[in-house]
Design an enzyme around this catalytic site. Structure first.
Site, short mmCIF file in Angstrom:
data_model
loop_
_atom_site.label_atom_id
_atom_site.label_comp_id
_atom_site.label_asym_id
_atom_site.label_seq_id
_atom_site.Cartn_x
_atom_site.Cartn_y
_atom_site.Cartn_z
N CYS A 123 0.83 -1.20 0.00
CA CYS A 123 0.00 0.00 0.00
C CYS A 123 0.87 1.25 0.00
O CYS A 123 0.63 2.18 -0.77
CB CYS A 123 -0.92 -0.01 1.22
SG CYS A 123 -2.12 1.35 1.24
N CYS A 124 1.88 1.27 0.86
CA CYS A 124 2.79 2.42 0.91
C CYS A 124 3.49 2.61 -0.42
O CYS A 124 3.73 3.75 -0.84
CB CYS A 124 3.81 2.23 2.02
SG CYS A 124 3.17 2.46 3.70
N CYS A 206 -1.13 8.74 6.89
CA CYS A 206 -2.48 8.44 6.44
C CYS A 206 -3.40 8.23 7.65
O CYS A 206 -2.97 7.72 8.69
CB CYS A 206 -2.48 7.19 5.57
SG CYS A 206 -1.64 7.41 3.98
N CYS A 209 -3.66 4.78 9.40
CA CYS A 209 -2.38 4.23 9.86
C CYS A 209 -1.72 5.09 10.93
O CYS A 209 -0.53 4.91 11.24
CB CYS A 209 -1.42 4.09 8.68
SG CYS A 209 -2.04 3.01 7.37
N CYS A 234 7.87 3.65 5.68
CA CYS A 234 7.02 3.34 4.54
C CYS A 234 7.80 2.95 3.30
O CYS A 234 7.21 2.52 2.31
CB CYS A 234 6.13 4.55 4.21
SG CYS A 234 7.07 6.03 3.79
#
Length: 253
Positions: A123-124, A206, A209, A234
């Site tokens: 995702c990162c 985010c 997170c 990340c």
């Protein structure tokens, strides 16, 4: 700018903070003089707001960009609007490739990052690492607000190093700053900051997170809190190759 001029420009600050600012201004001016094109990667953190203000005051030739992951807190967008109104359109925004985000969601699920380090890093990568690569294209140097005291993963942060992965110089002008220095500068110059800091957050990424930090935890303990502390990066930042000591200031604390 000479050391004496740097200090005089920031007259009115406490001596220790003035010394920190002197150091940072010298770093920024050297980047502007010798390493353009260069840009600050800003997440609108407290540290990045210090650098944004110093860049606009002392080294406006340095660019500024941000990565909009699509999952930022509302407070971060509110701060971006404040920055636009105070400093003008000086921040360029990079967004993820929609196809990469769609691929992540299809494979892992919208919130699949909670279920494993592989998914979280994927995702990162889609939302941050890939856009960073586009943002850094053509740059000779990039600047960040990283500090050594932020977390165990950042204890070796240097003021300047060569980022072999991206093939350019990486500069961290606030590497030696303490958290108190950051807030003393923001308050003394009335620089806007993210309202989440007033709710117990000390590092903001985010929305899904990031959480507030408990007393005694390090500044990044609220990032990806479900993972081991040594994993909480990340992928934007990798260990630099070498460091150079061009940070000089007579009143160094």
């Amino acid at each position: 700018m000479s050391e004496s001029r740097a200090v005089s420009v920031e007259r009115g600050l406490a001596p220790v903070l003035r010394a920190r600012v002197c150091q940072a201004v010298q770093v920024l001016e050297r980047v502007e003089a010798e390493l353009l094109p260069a840009a600050l990667a800003s997440s609108f953190s407290a540290e990045d707001m210090v650098l944004l203000d110093l860049i606009r005051r002392h080294a406006p030739g340095i660019g500024i960009f941000t990565l909009d992951t699509g999952r930022l807190p509302a407070e971060t967008y509110a701060l971006q609007q404040q920055v636009l109104e105070r400093y003008g359109p000086v921040v360029r925004t990079y967004f993820p490739n929609p196809a990469e985000v769609e691929g992540f969601v299809a494979h892992y699920g919208a919130n699949g990052f909670y279920h494993g380090i592989e998914a979280r890093r994927a995702c990162c990568h889609a939302r941050k690492v890939a856009p960073l690569q586009r943002a850094l294209a053509g740059q000779r140097a990039w600047l960040t607000g990283m500090r050594r005291a932020q977390a165990v993963t950042r204890e070796e942060v240097v003021v300047e190093g060569f980022d072999e992965h991206h093939g350019l110089v990486k500069v961290n002008p606030l590497a030696e700053w303490r958290e108190d220095d950051v807030w003393a500068y923001l308050r003394s110059r009335r620089v806007p900051y993210n309202e989440l800091y007033d709710q117990g957050y000390r590092s903001i990424g985010c929305a899904p997170c990031t959480r507030p930090v408990a007393p005694g935890e390090d500044a990044r303990a609220g990032r990806w809190w479900w993972e081991a502390s040594g994993q909480r990066e990340c992928g934007l930042h990798r260990a630099p190759a070498g460091a150079t000591g061009w940070l000089k200031c007579a009143a160094k604390p």
